[in-house]
Design a protein around this motif. Structure first.
Motif, PDB file in Angstrom:
ATOM      1  N   LEU A  99      22.719  32.692  34.895  1.00 29.38           N
ATOM      2  CA  LEU A  99      23.916  31.961  35.325  1.00 29.38           C
ATOM      3  C   LEU A  99      25.112  32.350  34.479  1.00 29.38           C
ATOM      4  O   LEU A  99      26.203  32.565  34.997  1.00 29.38           O
ATOM      5  N   ILE A 106      32.260  36.396  38.846  1.00 31.79           N
ATOM      6  CA  ILE A 106      32.606  35.766  40.119  1.00 31.79           C
ATOM      7  C   ILE A 106      34.116  35.601  40.190  1.00 31.79           C
ATOM      8  O   ILE A 106      34.720  35.026  39.291  1.00 31.79           O
ATOM      9  N   CYS A 110      37.091  29.243  42.278  1.00 33.23           N
ATOM     10  CA  CYS A 110      35.796  28.708  42.673  1.00 33.23           C
ATOM     11  C   CYS A 110      36.025  27.584  43.674  1.00 33.23           C
ATOM     12  O   CYS A 110      36.753  26.644  43.413  1.00 33.23           O
ATOM     13  N   LYS A 118      27.646  30.331  50.806  1.00 33.55           N
ATOM     14  CA  LYS A 118      26.342  30.905  50.498  1.00 33.55           C
ATOM     15  C   LYS A 118      25.992  32.014  51.506  1.00 33.55           C
ATOM     16  O   LYS A 118      25.593  33.106  51.124  1.00 33.55           O
ATOM     17  N   LEU A 121      28.573  34.785  51.099  1.00 35.57           N
ATOM     18  CA  LEU A 121      28.256  35.512  49.867  1.00 35.57           C
ATOM     19  C   LEU A 121      27.047  36.420  50.052  1.00 35.57           C
ATOM     20  O   LEU A 121      27.051  37.570  49.624  1.00 35.57           O
TER      21      LEU A 121
ATOM     22  N   LYS B   2      29.955  27.613  40.177  1.00 34.78           N
ATOM     23  CA  LYS B   2      29.998  28.762  41.074  1.00 34.78           C
ATOM     24  C   LYS B   2      28.861  29.752  40.833  1.00 34.78           C
ATOM     25  O   LYS B   2      28.378  30.368  41.767  1.00 34.78           O
ATOM     26  N   SER B   3      28.443  29.907  39.581  1.00 34.36           N
ATOM     27  CA  SER B   3      27.356  30.854  39.339  1.00 34.36           C
ATOM     28  C   SER B   3      26.047  30.349  39.952  1.00 34.36           C
ATOM     29  O   SER B   3      25.194  31.146  40.346  1.00 34.36           O
ATOM     30  N   LYS B   4      25.912  29.020  40.038  1.00 36.03           N
ATOM     31  CA  LYS B   4      24.712  28.473  40.688  1.00 36.03           C
ATOM     32  C   LYS B   4      24.714  28.827  42.169  1.00 36.03           C
ATOM     33  O   LYS B   4      23.682  29.157  42.741  1.00 36.03           O
ATOM     34  N   GLN B   5      25.899  28.739  42.773  1.00 34.62           N
ATOM     35  CA  GLN B   5      26.014  29.120  44.178  1.00 34.62           C
ATOM     36  C   GLN B   5      25.636  30.576  44.357  1.00 34.62           C
ATOM     37  O   GLN B   5      24.964  30.940  45.304  1.00 34.62           O
ATOM     38  N   MET B   6      26.115  31.368  43.423  1.00 35.61           N
ATOM     39  CA  MET B   6      25.838  32.803  43.489  1.00 35.61           C
ATOM     40  C   MET B   6      24.333  33.049  43.380  1.00 35.61           C
ATOM     41  O   MET B   6      23.760  33.844  44.125  1.00 35.61           O
ATOM     42  N   LEU B   7      23.709  32.337  42.447  1.00 36.77           N
ATOM     43  CA  LEU B   7      22.265  32.507  42.256  1.00 36.77           C
ATOM     44  C   LEU B   7      21.513  32.092  43.521  1.00 36.77           C
ATOM     45  O   LEU B   7      20.535  32.717  43.915  1.00 36.77           O
ATOM     46  N   ARG B   8      21.982  31.014  44.139  1.00 34.79           N
ATOM     47  CA  ARG B   8      21.366  30.572  45.393  1.00 34.79           C
ATOM     48  C   ARG B   8      21.609  31.592  46.497  1.00 34.79           C
ATOM     49  O   ARG B   8      20.744  31.838  47.327  1.00 34.79           O
ATOM     50  N   ALA B   9      22.805  32.154  46.503  1.00 37.66           N
ATOM     51  CA  ALA B   9      23.134  33.147  47.534  1.00 37.66           C
ATOM     52  C   ALA B   9      22.227  34.363  47.420  1.00 37.66           C
ATOM     53  O   ALA B   9      21.875  34.978  48.422  1.00 37.66           O
TER      54      ALA B   9
END
Lengths: 186, 320
Positions: A99, A106, A110, A118, A121, B2-9
């Motif tokens: 993370l 990113i 945000c 999602k 992305l 936002k990084s959590k969203q990215m990880l989920r994506a």
């Protein structure tokens, strides 16, 4: 037993489906769960939940590739457990490290609109991944899909940890530029 | 976040990429789970034992192969490579992360430098060249290893006999006597505001015993310690490339710091690039500390004559 034979067992509601799934994919699912949870008991629980979810989803679903189907379920469940366990904690495990690494690449701003982004992305990620060399892509997916530690990635591909970290850093930078060019606001 | 969203994506990426990962990750060892014990335990134990034996044999072959390669390339003996491998960045602490929000990127850079350093170490030339100019008294610098490829420089050196015997001519008639002060007194700027115990400045056991005897018999003793220390800057072909060496270690080893020689943001000066050989100069300065011990009281004063003594080594381009 082939994937389609195992899937047939699910469709026949035969409990052997779970045993065969475990025999063939147990280790693979355990690894994904363990990479995220770093706890054997939680990982075991997560893998059992994966089987339960597979049992409830097949039928009606008939996955093309059982391994990726199970892997995705395991990853999602493990991330759910991780978030639940670590709601207030920071600074431990591969997930937190991943993370942190992703945070820097990113583009701003945000947004607060998770469901839309999602999918958007993921689409952008697929385009980005398609443009990478095989080695870079494999390393990148191992890290951010598989949440595999740098050490293990290095072992997997016969590289030094330094090399893996360099590839990851450069690919993250590339991804940031790519997302910005695509106008993706995360 | 936002990084959590990215990880989920990442969870939604094309399955063909996940398949690649799956195939590669299958070759890795899996942490043993309790579940495994309940299923065909004997069969699994037997398989695991076999796998372990095979893995051990493969590991032994790999280690042997690596040893042979390292020995053949000289990497085994390289002090530069060993020095580089001593850097530990692998366990970032929470505190460190908080101090450095860019920790991950910083770590990548450090590891990249470490990797380059190790490669340089493996190719470094073994040298054993000692220089002891008259001004240095008995002190000397020995060049042990050198690496110069036209763009980067690395050297391992040893500073020997830099500490001198103490002298006992320091007393209340000495001009520095009035400057004596206890630890924590900022008389020479922050750098010299603290010294460790006086014993750590007296390298020779005989001297230490003598000081203690004098202190015991007279109740006070004055003495002076002196040593040669490395000046911060390193010069290549008489051009200053800044703070360019590591700390001198307890065994006298120090490393001409290639972080500043083309690996980091500072490149070698133009006149030092792509030469068949370059002159690398380190400079030694001489400093003294005057000590006055009286009962439990420890007072000290620093003195330097401001002179620096250059020591130059010529190192050859490994590519020419």
């Amino acid at each position: 037993m082939t994937d389609s034979q195992i899937i047939d067992l699910y469709w026949q509601r035969n409990e052997e489906a779970i045993k065969e799934t475990d025999r063939k994919f147990g280790k693979y699912c355990s690894r994904i769960a363990f990479n995220i949870l770093e706890n054997r008991e939680d990982s075991e629980e997560c893998v059992n939940s994966t089987y339960w979810k597979a049992w409830n989803t097949i039928p009606p679903h008939r996955p093309q590739k059982l391994a990726t189907f199970l892997g995705k379920i395991t990853r999602n469940l493990a991330l759910n457990i991780f978030e639940k366990n670590n709601a207030l904690k920071r600074g431990k495990g591969q997930v937190m490290l991943a993370l942190e690494e992703l945070e820097a690449c990113i583009p701003d701003p945000c947004s607060e609109n998770p469901s839309l982004e999602k999918a958007e992305l993921a689409k952008a990620l697929n385009t980005f991944l398609a443009g990478l060399t095989d080695e870079k892509r494999k390393i990148f997916v191992s890290r951010y899909w598989g949440l595999t530690s740098v050490k293990e990635i290095a072992a997997m591909y016969g590289l030094t940890e330094g090399k893996v970290k360099t590839v990851l850093r450069r690919t993250r930078e590339q991804m940031k530029i790519f997302l910005e060019q695509e106008g993706i606001s995360v | 976040m936002k990084s959590k969203q990215m990880l989920r994506a990442f969870g939604l990426i094309d399955e063909k990429y996940i398949e690649e990962y799956m195939e590669d990750s299958m070759v890795l060892r899996v942490p043993p789970s309790k579940k495994e014990k309940s299923m065909g335990q004997y069969e699994r134990t037997r398989k695991h034992s076999m796998r372990r034996v095979v893995a051990l044999i493969l590991a032994a072959c790999l280690v042997m192969g690596l040893c042979i390669t390292a020995y053949a390339s000289g990497g085994f003996n390289s002090l530069i490579a060993k020095w580089a491998s001593r850097f530990v960045y692998e366990t970032p602490t929470d505190e460190l992360r908080e101090e450095r929000p860019d920790y991950a990127e910083w770590l990548d850079e450090q590891l990249e430098i470490q990797g380059v350093l190790q490669e340089m170490g493996e190719q470094a030339q073994q040298v054993n060249e000692e220089k002891s100019p008259e001004e240095l008294a008995q002190a000397s610098i020995t060049l042990l290893e050198s690496y110069y490829d036209g763009e980067k420089i690395a050297m391992t050196c040893r500073l020997s006999k830099a500490e001198m015997h103490v002298t006992f001519d320091f007393d209340d008639t000495h001009p520095k006597f009035n400057e004596l002060a206890p630890n924590g007194t900022d008389i020479h700027g922050d750098v010299y505001s603290e010294v460790k115990s006086w014993e750590s400045y007296v390298p020779i056991e005989e001297d230490r015993q003598l000081i203690k005897q004098k202190l015991e018999s007279k109740g006070c003793v004055g003495f002076t310690t002196g040593n040669f220390g490395l000046s911060d800057h390193v010069y290549v072909n008489n051009e200053d490339f800044g703070y360019g060496h590591s700390e001198v270690e307890s065994d006298g080893l120090f490393y001409i710091d290639p972080f500043y020689s083309g690996l980091g943001n500072v490149e070698l000066p133009e006149s030092c690039r792509d030469q068949s050989e370059v002159d690398v100069t380190v400079r030694l300065g001489y400093s003294q500390i005057h000590w006055w011990l009286e009962g439990d009281k420890v007072l000290w004063a620093f003195e330097s004559n401001g002179e620096v003594y250059p020591v130059t080594f010529t190192i050859k381009n490994i590519n020419q």
